[in-house]
Write a protein that holds these residues in place. Structure first.
Motif, PDB file in Angstrom:
ATOM      1  N   ASP A 285       0.835  -1.207   0.000  1.00 18.69           N
ATOM      2  CA  ASP A 285       0.000   0.000   0.000  1.00 18.69           C
ATOM      3  C   ASP A 285       0.869   1.256   0.000  1.00 18.69           C
ATOM      4  OD1 ASP A 285      -2.231  -1.631   0.142  1.00 18.69           O
ATOM      5  OD2 ASP A 285      -2.406  -1.469   2.323  1.00 18.69           O
ATOM      6  N   LEU A 286       1.929   1.238   0.780  1.00 17.49           N
ATOM      7  CA  LEU A 286       2.830   2.388   0.860  1.00 17.49           C
ATOM      8  C   LEU A 286       3.599   2.561  -0.445  1.00 17.49           C
ATOM      9  CD1 LEU A 286       3.837   4.600   2.756  1.00 17.49           C
ATOM     10  CD2 LEU A 286       5.576   3.001   3.589  1.00 17.49           C
ATOM     11  N   ARG A 287       4.028   1.461  -1.029  1.00 21.52           N
ATOM     12  CA  ARG A 287       4.767   1.520  -2.295  1.00 21.52           C
ATOM     13  C   ARG A 287       3.881   2.077  -3.412  1.00 21.52           C
ATOM     14  NH1 ARG A 287       5.543  -3.504  -2.799  1.00 21.52           N
ATOM     15  NH2 ARG A 287       7.317  -3.557  -1.359  1.00 21.52           N
ATOM     16  N   ALA A 288       2.604   1.749  -3.379  1.00 25.65           N
ATOM     17  CA  ALA A 288       1.683   2.225  -4.418  1.00 25.65           C
ATOM     18  C   ALA A 288       1.608   3.741  -4.442  1.00 25.65           C
ATOM     19  CB  ALA A 288       0.290   1.630  -4.198  1.00 25.65           C
TER      20      ALA A 288
ATOM     21  N   ASN B 268      -5.719  -3.638 -11.722  1.00 30.83           N
ATOM     22  CA  ASN B 268      -5.121  -2.617 -12.595  1.00 30.83           C
ATOM     23  C   ASN B 268      -6.136  -1.676 -13.228  1.00 30.83           C
ATOM     24  OD1 ASN B 268      -2.542  -3.880 -12.187  1.00 30.83           O
ATOM     25  ND2 ASN B 268      -3.116  -5.397 -13.734  1.00 30.83           N
ATOM     26  N   VAL B 269      -7.179  -1.365 -12.501  1.00 26.35           N
ATOM     27  CA  VAL B 269      -8.206  -0.433 -12.978  1.00 26.35           C
ATOM     28  C   VAL B 269      -7.950   0.952 -12.383  1.00 26.35           C
ATOM     29  CG1 VAL B 269     -10.675   0.147 -12.862  1.00 26.35           C
ATOM     30  CG2 VAL B 269      -9.956  -2.200 -13.350  1.00 26.35           C
ATOM     31  N   VAL B 270      -8.183   1.991 -13.190  1.00 29.48           N
ATOM     32  CA  VAL B 270      -8.077   3.376 -12.727  1.00 29.48           C
ATOM     33  C   VAL B 270      -9.448   4.036 -12.894  1.00 29.48           C
ATOM     34  CG1 VAL B 270      -7.011   5.630 -13.102  1.00 29.48           C
ATOM     35  CG2 VAL B 270      -5.643   3.549 -13.338  1.00 29.48           C
ATOM     36  N   ILE B 271      -9.936   4.665 -11.831  1.00 28.26           N
ATOM     37  CA  ILE B 271     -11.238   5.330 -11.862  1.00 28.26           C
ATOM     38  C   ILE B 271     -11.029   6.810 -11.587  1.00 28.26           C
ATOM     39  CG2 ILE B 271     -13.570   5.380 -10.931  1.00 28.26           C
ATOM     40  CD1 ILE B 271     -13.288   2.495 -10.153  1.00 28.26           C
TER      41      ILE B 271
ATOM     42  N   ASN C  11      -3.761  -3.377  -7.337  1.00 30.93           N
ATOM     43  CA  ASN C  11      -3.241  -2.279  -8.176  1.00 30.93           C
ATOM     44  C   ASN C  11      -4.353  -1.387  -8.732  1.00 30.93           C
ATOM     45  OD1 ASN C  11      -0.452  -3.122  -7.985  1.00 30.93           O
ATOM     46  ND2 ASN C  11      -0.998  -4.782  -9.393  1.00 30.93           N
ATOM     47  N   VAL C  12      -5.362  -1.136  -7.942  1.00 33.68           N
ATOM     48  CA  VAL C  12      -6.481  -0.281  -8.352  1.00 33.68           C
ATOM     49  C   VAL C  12      -6.245   1.133  -7.822  1.00 33.68           C
ATOM     50  CG1 VAL C  12      -8.960   0.157  -8.086  1.00 33.68           C
ATOM     51  CG2 VAL C  12      -8.121  -2.176  -8.504  1.00 33.68           C
TER      52      VAL C  12
ATOM     53  N   PHE D 239      -3.587  -0.825  -3.306  1.00 31.64           N
ATOM     54  CA  PHE D 239      -4.732   0.043  -3.581  1.00 31.64           C
ATOM     55  C   PHE D 239      -4.344   1.477  -3.233  1.00 31.64           C
ATOM     56  CE2 PHE D 239      -8.855   1.847  -1.919  1.00 31.64           C
ATOM     57  CZ  PHE D 239      -9.488   1.932  -3.152  1.00 31.64           C
ATOM     58  N   PHE D 240      -4.727   2.431  -4.100  1.00 32.97           N
ATOM     59  CA  PHE D 240      -4.332   3.825  -3.885  1.00 32.97           C
ATOM     60  C   PHE D 240      -5.512   4.748  -4.110  1.00 32.97           C
ATOM     61  CE2 PHE D 240      -2.144   7.734  -5.749  1.00 32.97           C
ATOM     62  CZ  PHE D 240      -1.871   8.279  -4.498  1.00 32.97           C
ATOM     63  N   ILE D 241      -5.784   5.595  -3.115  1.00 38.50           N
ATOM     64  CA  ILE D 241      -6.794   6.645  -3.250  1.00 38.50           C
ATOM     65  C   ILE D 241      -6.051   7.973  -3.262  1.00 38.50           C
ATOM     66  CG2 ILE D 241      -8.826   7.736  -2.257  1.00 38.50           C
ATOM     67  CD1 ILE D 241      -9.433   5.142  -0.802  1.00 38.50           C
TER      68      ILE D 241
END
Length: 263
Positions: free
Chosen positions: A10-13, A125-128, A99-100, A80-82
């Motif tokens: 999570d931190l790496r993302a 691997n989806v980007v929203i 990887n979203v 996961f990244f917000i």
């Protein structure tokens, strides 16, 4: 150990997808998306171990401090990244792969009062994009990108781009260059390009209707409206620039084709 690896992912993302991230200490202290995610992982553990009230309370407390609402029942994969995060809402039965990436204002919501599965499934691997709404028990295929402010109400095949309201799905004609596609500027204008295609074809039809007794094969000279003068008859489309001859095909089963939009 598994939990530690998940937290490290999570931190790496954050560093992989946000060029503004500088140090781990700064990210841990000042990234609300990361705070909300780590809090959710704790709340989800409580929820799945029959401590639902405690999980829900932790979720609401996190919402108060971060502006991000993730129901403790939602399932979220690794990396996961917000980004920014304010206004993000993720419903109880939502499932999110690895990887979203989500941007601020995204809603993964339900459209029914059923107790069962009623929120979307987002694959790897989806980007929203910012402000997008993905609604109902639908599936967004791996490698897809949802454009900003799109409203998605039907399932999306893998490797697709979705734009507009309601969401217009364009299936890519070629693989993505990167695992996580953050190029928000590369969005097809399905309606605009389709209208341009129709106008170009109408222009061609008008040229054909305005020419009498045209010999398309010969491309010769003919009398013009009986006034005794001659005008050149050019084979329609022969010297048209490539952009004007571009033809957008009608969507098949609600899916546009990527080659029509150079994606």
């Amino acid at each position: 150990m598994k939990l530690l690896h998940t937290l490290q992912d999570d931190l790496r993302a954050v560093f992989e997808r946000d060029p503004a991230a500088r140090t781990r200490f700064e990210v841990i202290l000042s990234y609300p998306g990361l705070h909300a995610l780590w809090s959710h992982r704790a709340a989800h553990w409580l929820w799945t171990h029959r401590l639902k009230l405690a999980g829900r309370w932790l979720s609401q407390l996190t919402r108060f401090f971060t502006g991000i609402e993730i129901h403790p029942g939602a399932t979220i994969g690794s990396s996961f990244f917000i980004d920014h995060g304010m206004g993000v809402v993720i419903g109880e039965t939502a499932e999110i792969g690895n990887n979203v990436t989500l941007y601020h204002g995204v809603t993964l919501g339900g459209v029914s009062l059923e107790k069962g599965k009623r929120h979307p499934t987002i694959e790897d691997n989806v980007v929203i994009g910012a402000g997008a709404k993905v609604l109902g028990n639908i599936r967004v295929g791996p490698g897809s990108r949802i454009g900003a402010n799109a409203v998605v109400v039907k399932s999306v095949p893998a490797n697709s781009v979705v734009v507009g309201v309601p969401g217009q799905v364009v299936v890519r004609s070629k693989p993505k260059d990167e695992m996580v596609d953050l190029h928000h500027d590369r969005l097809p204008d399905t309606i605009g390009q389709s209208m341009a295609s129709v106008m170009n074809r109408l222009e061609t039809v008008e040229k054909l209707l305005n020419v009498h007794m045209v010999d398309l094969h010969a491309g010769g000279k003919i009398p013009a409206n009986g006034n005794g003068r001659e005008r050149e008859v050019v084979a329609i489309g022969k010297d048209e620039p490539q952009s004007k001859k571009a033809h957008v095909h009608a969507p098949q089963d609600g899916l546009w084709q990527g080659e029509d939009f150079m994606i």
